[in-house]
Motif scaffolding. Structure first.
Motif, mmCIF file in Angstrom:
data_model
loop_
_atom_site.group_PDB
_atom_site.id
_atom_site.type_symbol
_atom_site.label_atom_id
_atom_site.label_comp_id
_atom_site.label_asym_id
_atom_site.label_seq_id
_atom_site.Cartn_x
_atom_site.Cartn_y
_atom_site.Cartn_z
ATOM 1 N N ALA A 51 -7.504 -0.414 2.299
ATOM 2 C CA ALA A 51 -6.821 -1.210 2.372
ATOM 3 C C ALA A 51 -6.883 -2.343 1.760
ATOM 4 O O ALA A 51 -8.140 -3.416 2.324
ATOM 5 C CB ALA A 51 -7.108 -1.066 4.653
ATOM 6 N N GLY A 64 -2.313 -3.119 -0.886
ATOM 7 C CA GLY A 64 -1.186 -2.499 -0.796
ATOM 8 C C GLY A 64 -1.110 -0.969 -1.761
ATOM 9 O O GLY A 64 -1.860 -0.318 -2.230
ATOM 10 N N TYR A 100 -0.100 2.454 -0.996
ATOM 11 C CA TYR A 100 -1.055 3.339 -0.277
ATOM 12 C C TYR A 100 -0.929 4.615 -1.284
ATOM 13 O O TYR A 100 -1.941 5.551 -0.480
ATOM 14 C CB TYR A 100 -0.979 2.704 1.457
ATOM 15 N N ARG A 146 0.196 6.827 11.163
ATOM 16 C CA ARG A 146 0.857 6.746 10.862
ATOM 17 C C ARG A 146 1.058 7.796 9.699
ATOM 18 O O ARG A 146 0.365 9.214 9.751
ATOM 19 C CB ARG A 146 0.944 5.592 9.533
ATOM 20 N N ILE A 190 5.506 4.017 4.403
ATOM 21 C CA ILE A 190 5.640 3.469 3.712
ATOM 22 C C ILE A 190 3.993 3.332 4.794
ATOM 23 O O ILE A 190 3.694 3.913 5.740
ATOM 24 C CB ILE A 190 6.746 2.433 4.239
ATOM 25 N N TRP A 191 2.854 2.512 4.388
ATOM 26 C CA TRP A 191 2.089 2.600 4.979
ATOM 27 C C TRP A 191 1.307 4.039 5.559
ATOM 28 O O TRP A 191 0.727 4.353 6.328
ATOM 29 C CB TRP A 191 1.698 1.689 6.323
ATOM 30 N N LEU A 232 -1.844 5.706 7.192
ATOM 31 C CA LEU A 232 -3.259 4.203 7.941
ATOM 32 C C LEU A 232 -2.649 3.702 9.534
ATOM 33 O O LEU A 232 -1.863 4.875 10.039
ATOM 34 C CB LEU A 232 -2.074 3.081 7.196
ATOM 35 N N SER A 278 -1.789 1.524 12.965
ATOM 36 C CA SER A 278 -1.071 1.010 12.836
ATOM 37 C C SER A 278 -0.545 0.879 14.523
ATOM 38 O O SER A 278 -1.066 1.483 15.532
ATOM 39 C CB SER A 278 0.103 0.912 11.843
ATOM 40 N N HIS A 300 6.733 -8.957 5.824
ATOM 41 C CA HIS A 300 6.192 -8.478 5.047
ATOM 42 C C HIS A 300 7.678 -7.856 4.198
ATOM 43 O O HIS A 300 8.391 -6.792 4.368
ATOM 44 C CB HIS A 300 5.618 -7.397 6.031
ATOM 45 N N PRO A 352 -2.788 -1.803 7.719
ATOM 46 C CA PRO A 352 -1.829 -1.740 6.626
ATOM 47 C C PRO A 352 -2.585 -3.411 6.744
ATOM 48 O O PRO A 352 -2.576 -4.558 7.601
ATOM 49 C CB PRO A 352 -0.338 -2.277 7.260
#
Length: 355
Positions: free
Chosen positions: A78, A81, A83, A249, A254-255, A258, A260, A292, A335
Motif C-alpha cells: 500500500a 501504487g 497494485y 474492492r 483499479i485498487w 484493497l 476502500s 487522484h 489505496p
C-alpha cells in the motif's frame, strides 16, 4: 564507439562510481532481484528502499510470499501504487513455490509468469544468474536513445524494436550483471530525464545527442493525450463507536483487492444505497473535491462525511464490508488517497472537536 569500448568505459565507471549498497544488491538471489525489479517499475529508487526492506523482513523467501494471504501482501504494498504488480507478485510466487521454489532459467519461461516482461526477466537472469541478457527499462531506453540520437517516442513499437536491437548489441558476454546495473545506474544518476550530468558521463565521446545538441530533446515525449476525467463519491461513514465502514474492492481493476470506502458514481446512488442498508445519516457533510491521477485518467472525487447511529451488521456480504476502528487503518491494504483521506478526518483532534 564500438560495443567493446562502450562496455569497457561503462564498467570502469561502475567499478568506481556505481551504486553497490542498495538493499537488493546485498545477498543477491533471483527472489530478491525479482521483487526489487517489480517494485522499481514506475517507482523511484528512493521510494522503494523502505518498502523493499519491510517486504523482505515479512516475506524473506518466495515460499513465505506464496503462503501469505493476498490481503497482507497488499498491505505491505500500500502506497507504492500500480497494485496489479503486487497481485501478480503473489500469483507468481505461488506458481514458483508449486514448482519446488525453482526460478526459471530462460527469458521465455520467466516472461510467461504473471507480471514479468522481457526486460524484467533479463534483469533477473543477468544480475542474479550471471546470464548475458539484454534489458530495456526506462533508464536504459534513455541512455541508448541519447547515445544514438534515436528519434521518436520510445514506446512506439518501431522505436522499441530498434532500442532492443541496440541493447542486445551492447550487452557483454562477461560481467553481464554488473553491466546491467551500470546501465541502470548511468540512467538514474547521470543520464537523467532532466539536467543530465553530461560532463562526467563515461561514454560522452560517442554520444550523438550530446554532439548534436539534442540531449534535452531526447527521448522524445509521448504524444500528448488529454486524460479523461471520471467522477466518484466516497462515503466516509463513522458509527457511534468511531468505527469506519470499509469495503473490499474486487480482485481485479483499479485498487483491486484493497480495502476502500464505499464508492458511487453520483450522489443519488449514495443516498439510495444508505436507504437500502437502513443507515440513517447524521450531519452529512460534503467535503472539498479532490483529484487522484492514474496513468490513464483523472479521478475527481467528493468525500461525503457522516455519522450513523444504527449500524446493523459488523461483517456483511461474506466479509467484504466491515466496520473498522480508526486505529486499524494503518494495518490495512488501503489505496494511498483513501488512507490520506481517513488520516485527515479521523485523527484524535477530529474526534475531540467533532466527537
Amino acid at each position: 564507439m564500438p560495443p567493446e569500448q562502450f562496455q569497457q568505459k561503462l564498467l570502469a565507471w561502475f567499478d568506481e562510481h556505481g551504486r553497490k549498497d542498495l538493499p537488493w544488491q546485498q545477498a543477491i538471489s533471483p527472489y530478491r532481484v525479482w521483487v526489487s525489479e517489480i517494485m522499481l517499475q514506475q517507482t523511484q529508487v528512493a521510494s522503494v528502499i523502505d518498502y523493499f526492506n519491510r517486504f523482505m523482513a515479512r516475506f524473506p523467501t518466495v515460499k513465505n510470499l506464496a503462503d501469505a494471504e493476498l490481503d497482507e501482501v497488499l498491505q505491505h504494498w500500500a502506497g507504492l501504487g500500480y497494485y496489479a504488480r503486487a497481485r501478480n507478485l503473489h500469483k507468481t510466487a505461488q506458481i514458483i513455490a508449486t514448482n519446488g521454489g525453482e526460478f526459471p532459467q530462460t527469458v521465455e519461461d520467466f516472461s510467461a509468469l504473471p507480471g514479468i516482461g522481457r526486460s524484467t526477466a533479463g534483469a533477473i537472469l543477468s544480475i542474479a544468474c550471471g546470464q548475458s541478457q539484454a534489458i530495456l527499462d526506462g533508464n536504459v531506453k534513455r541512455v541508448l536513445t541519447r547515445f544514438h540520437a534515436v528519434h521518436g517516442w520510445p514506446g512506439d513499437s518501431r522505436v522499441t524494436a530498434r532500442l532492443w536491437a541496440l541493447s542486445s548489441q551492447y550487452t557483454p558476454g562477461r560481467r553481464a550483471g554488473d553491466y546491467t546495473q551500470a546501465m541502470m545506474d548511468l540512467g538514474a544518476t547521470l543520464c537523467t530525464r532532466s539536467k543530465p550530468r553530461c560532463g562526467i558521463c563515461p561514454i560522452i565521446d560517442g554520444c550523438q545527442a550530446y554532439r548534436l545538441g539534442l540531449v534535452n530533446q531526447l527521448p522524445e515525449p509521448k504524444p500528448r493525450k488529454t486524460l479523461p476525467i471520471k467522477r466518484a463519491y466516497f462515503l466516509v461513514l463513522q458509527d457511534n463507536e468511531r468505527r469506519i465502514l470499509l469495503e473490499k474492492r474486487p480482485p481485479t481493476g483499479i485498487w483491486g483487492g484493497l480495502w476502500s470506502l464505499p464508492e458511487f458514481a453520483d450522489h443519488p446512488l449514495l443516498v439510495d444505497w444508505c436507504k437500502q442498508k437502513g443507515y440513517r445519516l447524521i450531519e452529512p457533510t460534503v467535503l472539498a473535491n479532490q483529484r487522484h491521477t492514474f496513468s490513464h485518467y483523472h479521478l475527481d472525487y467528493v468525500p461525503i462525511l457522516a455519522k450513523v447511529d444504527n449500524p446493523i451488521d459488523k461483517v456483511m456480504e461474506a466479509g467484504r464490508t466491515v466496520w473498522y476502528k480508526s486505529g486499524e487503518i494503518d494495518f490495512l491494504g488501503l489505496p494511498a488517497p483513501i488512507k490520506r483521506l481517513l488520516q485527515q478526518y479521523y485523527t484524535e483532534d477530529y474526534y475531540d472537536e467533532n466527537g
